[in-house]
Design a protein around this motif. Structure first.
Motif, PDB file in Angstrom:
ATOM      1  N   ALA A  94       0.828  -1.212   0.000  1.00 14.04           N
ATOM      2  CA  ALA A  94       0.000   0.000   0.000  1.00 14.04           C
ATOM      3  C   ALA A  94       0.857   1.254   0.000  1.00 14.04           C
ATOM      4  N   GLU A  95       1.945   1.232   0.756  1.00 16.20           N
ATOM      5  CA  GLU A  95       2.831   2.394   0.819  1.00 16.20           C
ATOM      6  C   GLU A  95       3.578   2.588  -0.508  1.00 16.20           C
ATOM      7  N   ARG A  96       3.999   1.488  -1.096  1.00 15.29           N
ATOM      8  CA  ARG A  96       4.762   1.560  -2.348  1.00 15.29           C
ATOM      9  C   ARG A  96       3.882   1.909  -3.537  1.00 15.29           C
ATOM     10  N   GLU A  97       2.628   1.460  -3.521  1.00 14.16           N
ATOM     11  CA  GLU A  97       1.728   1.617  -4.673  1.00 14.16           C
ATOM     12  C   GLU A  97       0.675   2.695  -4.430  1.00 14.16           C
ATOM     13  N   GLY A  98       1.049   3.740  -3.712  1.00 12.75           N
ATOM     14  CA  GLY A  98       0.097   4.802  -3.398  1.00 12.75           C
ATOM     15  C   GLY A  98      -0.533   5.434  -4.631  1.00 12.75           C
ATOM     16  N   GLU A  99       0.289   5.711  -5.658  1.00 13.77           N
ATOM     17  CA  GLU A  99      -0.235   6.335  -6.873  1.00 13.77           C
ATOM     18  C   GLU A  99      -1.191   5.400  -7.613  1.00 13.77           C
ATOM     19  N   THR A 100      -0.854   4.110  -7.653  1.00  8.18           N
ATOM     20  CA  THR A 100      -1.727   3.129  -8.312  1.00  8.18           C
ATOM     21  C   THR A 100      -3.065   3.063  -7.599  1.00  8.18           C
ATOM     22  N   LEU A 101      -3.048   3.034  -6.261  1.00  5.59           N
ATOM     23  CA  LEU A 101      -4.295   2.977  -5.497  1.00  5.59           C
ATOM     24  C   LEU A 101      -5.124   4.244  -5.713  1.00  5.59           C
ATOM     25  N   ALA A 102      -4.462   5.380  -5.812  1.00  6.48           N
ATOM     26  CA  ALA A 102      -5.186   6.638  -6.050  1.00  6.48           C
ATOM     27  C   ALA A 102      -5.883   6.611  -7.398  1.00  6.48           C
ATOM     28  N   ALA A 103      -5.215   6.030  -8.411  1.00  8.01           N
ATOM     29  CA  ALA A 103      -5.836   5.925  -9.738  1.00  8.01           C
ATOM     30  C   ALA A 103      -7.038   5.006  -9.719  1.00  8.01           C
ATOM     31  N   LEU A 104      -7.074   4.088  -8.755  1.00  7.66           N
ATOM     32  CA  LEU A 104      -8.212   3.179  -8.621  1.00  7.66           C
ATOM     33  C   LEU A 104      -9.298   3.738  -7.714  1.00  7.66           C
ATOM     34  N   GLY A 105      -9.074   4.943  -7.165  1.00  3.07           N
ATOM     35  CA  GLY A 105     -10.097   5.585  -6.352  1.00  3.07           C
ATOM     36  C   GLY A 105      -9.893   5.481  -4.854  1.00  3.07           C
ATOM     37  N   PHE A 106      -8.776   4.891  -4.411  1.00  7.41           N
ATOM     38  CA  PHE A 106      -8.494   4.741  -2.984  1.00  7.41           C
ATOM     39  C   PHE A 106      -7.455   5.771  -2.533  1.00  7.41           C
ATOM     40  N   GLU A 107      -7.711   6.404  -1.409  1.00  7.47           N
ATOM     41  CA  GLU A 107      -6.679   7.189  -0.728  1.00  7.47           C
ATOM     42  C   GLU A 107      -6.337   6.430   0.541  1.00  7.47           C
ATOM     43  N   VAL A 108      -5.115   5.913   0.573  1.00  5.54           N
ATOM     44  CA  VAL A 108      -4.707   5.037   1.669  1.00  5.54           C
ATOM     45  C   VAL A 108      -3.400   5.561   2.254  1.00  5.54           C
ATOM     46  N   VAL A 109      -3.360   5.662   3.575  1.00  9.25           N
ATOM     47  CA  VAL A 109      -2.162   6.121   4.271  1.00  9.25           C
ATOM     48  C   VAL A 109      -1.749   5.044   5.265  1.00  9.25           C
ATOM     49  N   ARG A 110      -0.460   4.754   5.283  1.00  7.06           N
ATOM     50  CA  ARG A 110       0.021   3.781   6.257  1.00  7.06           C
ATOM     51  C   ARG A 110       0.057   4.429   7.629  1.00  7.06           C
ATOM     52  N   SER A 111      -0.624   3.794   8.581  1.00  8.65           N
ATOM     53  CA  SER A 111      -0.694   4.363   9.927  1.00  8.65           C
ATOM     54  C   SER A 111       0.103   3.575  10.950  1.00  8.65           C
ATOM     55  N   GLY A 112       0.732   2.508  10.528  1.00  5.53           N
ATOM     56  CA  GLY A 112       1.542   1.702  11.434  1.00  5.53           C
ATOM     57  C   GLY A 112       2.169   0.555  10.674  1.00  5.53           C
ATOM     58  N   PRO A 113       3.010  -0.250  11.329  1.00  7.92           N
ATOM     59  CA  PRO A 113       3.659  -1.368  10.646  1.00  7.92           C
ATOM     60  C   PRO A 113       2.648  -2.339  10.016  1.00  7.92           C
ATOM     61  N   GLN A 114       1.486  -2.527  10.677  1.00  8.08           N
ATOM     62  CA  GLN A 114       0.479  -3.471  10.197  1.00  8.08           C
ATOM     63  C   GLN A 114      -0.914  -2.842  10.171  1.00  8.08           C
ATOM     64  N   SER A 115      -0.964  -1.575   9.793  1.00  8.30           N
ATOM     65  CA  SER A 115      -2.275  -0.908   9.760  1.00  8.30           C
ATOM     66  C   SER A 115      -2.305   0.162   8.667  1.00  8.30           C
ATOM     67  N   LEU A 116      -3.506   0.351   8.127  1.00  8.14           N
ATOM     68  CA  LEU A 116      -3.735   1.350   7.090  1.00  8.14           C
ATOM     69  C   LEU A 116      -4.921   2.218   7.470  1.00  8.14           C
ATOM     70  N   SER A 117      -4.871   3.458   7.021  1.00  8.11           N
ATOM     71  CA  SER A 117      -6.001   4.362   7.190  1.00  8.11           C
ATOM     72  C   SER A 117      -6.566   4.666   5.798  1.00  8.11           C
ATOM     73  N   VAL A 118      -7.830   4.265   5.578  1.00 13.16           N
ATOM     74  CA  VAL A 118      -8.482   4.445   4.283  1.00 13.16           C
ATOM     75  C   VAL A 118      -9.343   5.699   4.359  1.00 13.16           C
ATOM     76  N   ARG A 119      -9.002   6.698   3.543  1.00  9.78           N
ATOM     77  CA  ARG A 119      -9.682   7.994   3.623  1.00  9.78           C
ATOM     78  C   ARG A 119     -10.655   8.240   2.476  1.00  9.78           C
ATOM     79  N   SER A 120     -10.440   7.563   1.324  1.00 15.49           N
ATOM     80  CA  SER A 120     -11.357   7.696   0.184  1.00 15.49           C
ATOM     81  C   SER A 120     -11.491   6.338  -0.477  1.00 15.49           C
ATOM     82  N   VAL A 121     -12.661   6.115  -1.077  1.00 15.26           N
ATOM     83  CA  VAL A 121     -12.927   4.864  -1.785  1.00 15.26           C
ATOM     84  C   VAL A 121     -13.556   5.194  -3.143  1.00 15.26           C
TER      85      VAL A 121
END
Length: 601
Positions: free
Chosen positions: A478-505
């Motif tokens: 998720a951290e490495r493919e941030g731009e790819t996820l954004a193109a798919l409509g997801f805004e995802v931020v890494r919030s910890g070693p094993q956690s993500l914060s999903v802000r847009s879908v």
């Protein structure tokens, strides 16, 4: 127990466990050696499914007498000499393991003669123990005999299957080889009786399709030939209407080598997912050509698998090539010859779409049933200034081409409606039957996709971000493919070693379990370097919308409406199948109908 070196025979038998699984493995290794030696005719004699005897005779270059012992020595080969050679392997065999491994678990003999030699030479190997090289009468080329496979390894021998089963594995591998090498003659006999002959005088792969996979595959296949980014994909893919219950007609070759590759198999599956009936498997024969330095063929002892330096590029290339080919499966289009596809003669419309040359100038708008569809459906079809209203009649009557054999369009002209379900039409060759709901469903679906593709994937911000617990490797993706996820409509931020914060879908899928969708997308990105999960979920929703908007059974249509639907089918991509993979039309030729009534007999 002290550390000590293993005996040479035991080393070879361990290697045999990796290379020699069953008689088919022996046939594969020996025939590939013959091909590397330049053979143009190969005779394969078998007894008891290859368990009792495998004899391979070829007309290749042959082996020098003094090199026969080296041929059965481990890691001795004429095909590579340096690391550079290993990184650009162009031959089928190259590891130098096959002959010593086979010889260690059988009664083995090797005879060979080069074209300029006065006579041949032979070498016997019994359970891995070498005999002396002796003169022998031998035609130019090489003969290898493998008798009593696994006679000295009873634990392996008892795992062999029945004679018919083992023979079936050999025949299947030879079928795969015949597809790849139409220039080589293959003759097979079993228990003293000829069983198969591939003539080897073919200059084109297409001629082998009917011989190996049957005339039905040849008649229902689409020719593929696509090149880009230093890659080339050639071969044939079966039309969606020709699908299989199992993956028994899936053949992939990389630089002429028959392989299995999960990455490419996934790309093929994606290309077919919009047109194949649930649970069915596509059939294909595909040849991928790539610079040998961009693919590693040394990742499997039996060379069944390869590893691409840029698997993401290969996956995307194969998917796009097949996706575009399948888009041309329009209703009414028939192959001009086995293994090829010839769409109707086309002339461009102002909107960039292609239409048959006989298409009337004035197009009839698709509008049947739109009022019954969800609001989003109507919004996507909102008329622009000066365009017809979506409340207009189902299909506006359009001027039709002149009648006559030469000017009749592929789906012909409507003559009747059957039980309010099927349209009957007459074309130049016979009778066309169309499932009007299935056909209109595909037309609406393709238009919805085109409209949505024009808008692009829109994101919907979440009032409260979703906190998602994931594995560390998924968080890394998720951290490495941030731009790819954004193109798919997801805004995802890494919030910890094993956690993500999903802000847009993705906006269209905001109510369709976006967390599960995101997990699937991350899995795809990790395994294949790309994901079409969002597009697939979107397409599923649009398919449902198109189904609701399609004309229903028992809806009486005028002749003009029926003809307008036929014309739409002829210019709509993938209109040969509905959204669920079912056929939308069938054709019955006049000679076929004559046979129903015994005319001319």
């Amino acid at each position: 127990m002290p550390i000590r070196p293993l005996p040479e025979i035991l080393i070879n038998q361990i290697a045999a466990g990796e290379v020699v699984e069953r008689p088919a493995s022996v046939v594969k290794e020996l025939v590939e050696n013959a091909l590397d030696a330049g053979a143009r005719r190969i005779d394969i004699d078998l007894e008891e499914g290859g368990i009792r005897l495998i004899r391979i005779r070829d007309d290749g270059g042959g082996i020098a007498p003094e090199e026969l012992p080296l041929a059965v020595a481990r890691h001795a080969t004429s095909k590579i000499a340096s690391l550079d050679d290993l990184e650009a392997v162009a031959t089928l065999g190259f590891r130098g393991e096959a002959l010593p491994s086979i010889a260690s678990v059988s009664r083995f003999s090797l005879a060979s003669r080069r074209a300029g030699d006065a006579h041949g030479s032979a070498l016997q190997v019994e359970g891995g123990r070498l005999g002396e090289v002796t003169p022998k009468q031998q035609a130019p080329g090489t003969t290898v005999e493998v008798r009593e496979l696994f006679y000295n390894v009873p634990a392996r021998r008892k795992f062999l299957r029945a004679e018919r089963t083992e023979l079936g594995h050999i025949e299947e591998w030879l079928r795969s080889l015949a597809l790849a090498r139409p220039d080589v003659e293959l003759r097979v006999s079993h228990n003293g009786k000829p069983t198969r002959r591939y003539k080897g005088d073919e200059t084109e792969h297409a001629a082998r399709l009917g011989e190996t996979l049957g005339d039905e595959f040849a008649r229902n296949s689409l020719r593929v030939d696509h090149a880009a980014a230093g890659l080339r994909l050639q071969g044939w893919i079966a039309q969606p209407s020709y699908s299989r219950a199992s993956a028994d007609q899936q053949y992939l070759y990389v630089n002429g080598r028959s392989v299995r590759d999960r990455n490419i198999a996934h790309a093929v599956k994606l290309a077919y997912q919009d047109v194949l009936f649930h649970g069915r498997q596509p059939a294909y024969v595909l040849f991928l050509e790539i610079d040998p330095t961009r693919v590693d063929v040394n990742v499997h002892p039996a060379k069944h698998e390869v590893r691409f330096r840029d698997s993401r590029l290969v996956h995307d290339f194969v998917y796009r090539a097949l996706h575009e080919a399948l888009a041309e499966t329009r209703a009414g289009a028939t192959p001009a010859q086995p293994g090829s596809y010839a769409p109707p003669t086309a002339a461009p419309f102002a909107n960039g779409q292609a239409a048959p040359a006989w298409m009337p100038t004035r197009q009839a708008p698709l509008g049947l049933g739109v009022a019954e569809a969800p609001a989003a459906y109507a919004a996507l079809y909102a008329p622009s200034a000066g365009s017809p209203s979506i409340e207009a009649p189902a299909w506006s009557p359009a001027p039709l081409p002149e009648t006559g054999e030469a000017g009749v369009p592929p789906l012909g002209y409507a003559i009747a409606q059957l039980h309010g379900i099927y349209i009957l039409a007459e074309n130049a060759e016979g009778l066309i039957v169309v499932d009007m709901h299935a056909a209109h469903e595909r037309i609406g679906y393709e238009k919805l996709k085109a409209a949505h593709d024009g808008i692009g994937v829109r994101s919907q911000p979440l009032l409260v971000p979703i906190n998602l617990a994931v594995a560390e490797r998924e968080a890394d993706v998720a951290e490495r493919e941030g731009e790819t996820l954004a193109a798919l409509g997801f805004e995802v931020v890494r919030s910890g070693p094993q956690s993500l914060s999903v802000r847009s879908v993705p906006a269209l899928l905001a109510h369709a379990e976006p967390e599960a969708l995101l997990r699937d997308v991350l899995t795809d990105l990790r395994e294949h370097g790309e994901s079409r999960r969002v597009a697939a979920a979107r397409d599923e929703l649009l398919s449902t919308m198109a189904c609701h908007g399609a004309v229903r059974a028992n809806r009486k249509l005028t002749v003009a409406e029926m003809n307008a639907l036929l014309r739409e089918m002829e210019v709509t991509e993938r209109s040969g199948q509905c959204n669920h993979g079912r056929p939308t039309w069938a054709h019955f030729s006049l000679p076929e109908i004559d046979r129903w009534f015994l005319r001319g007999r």
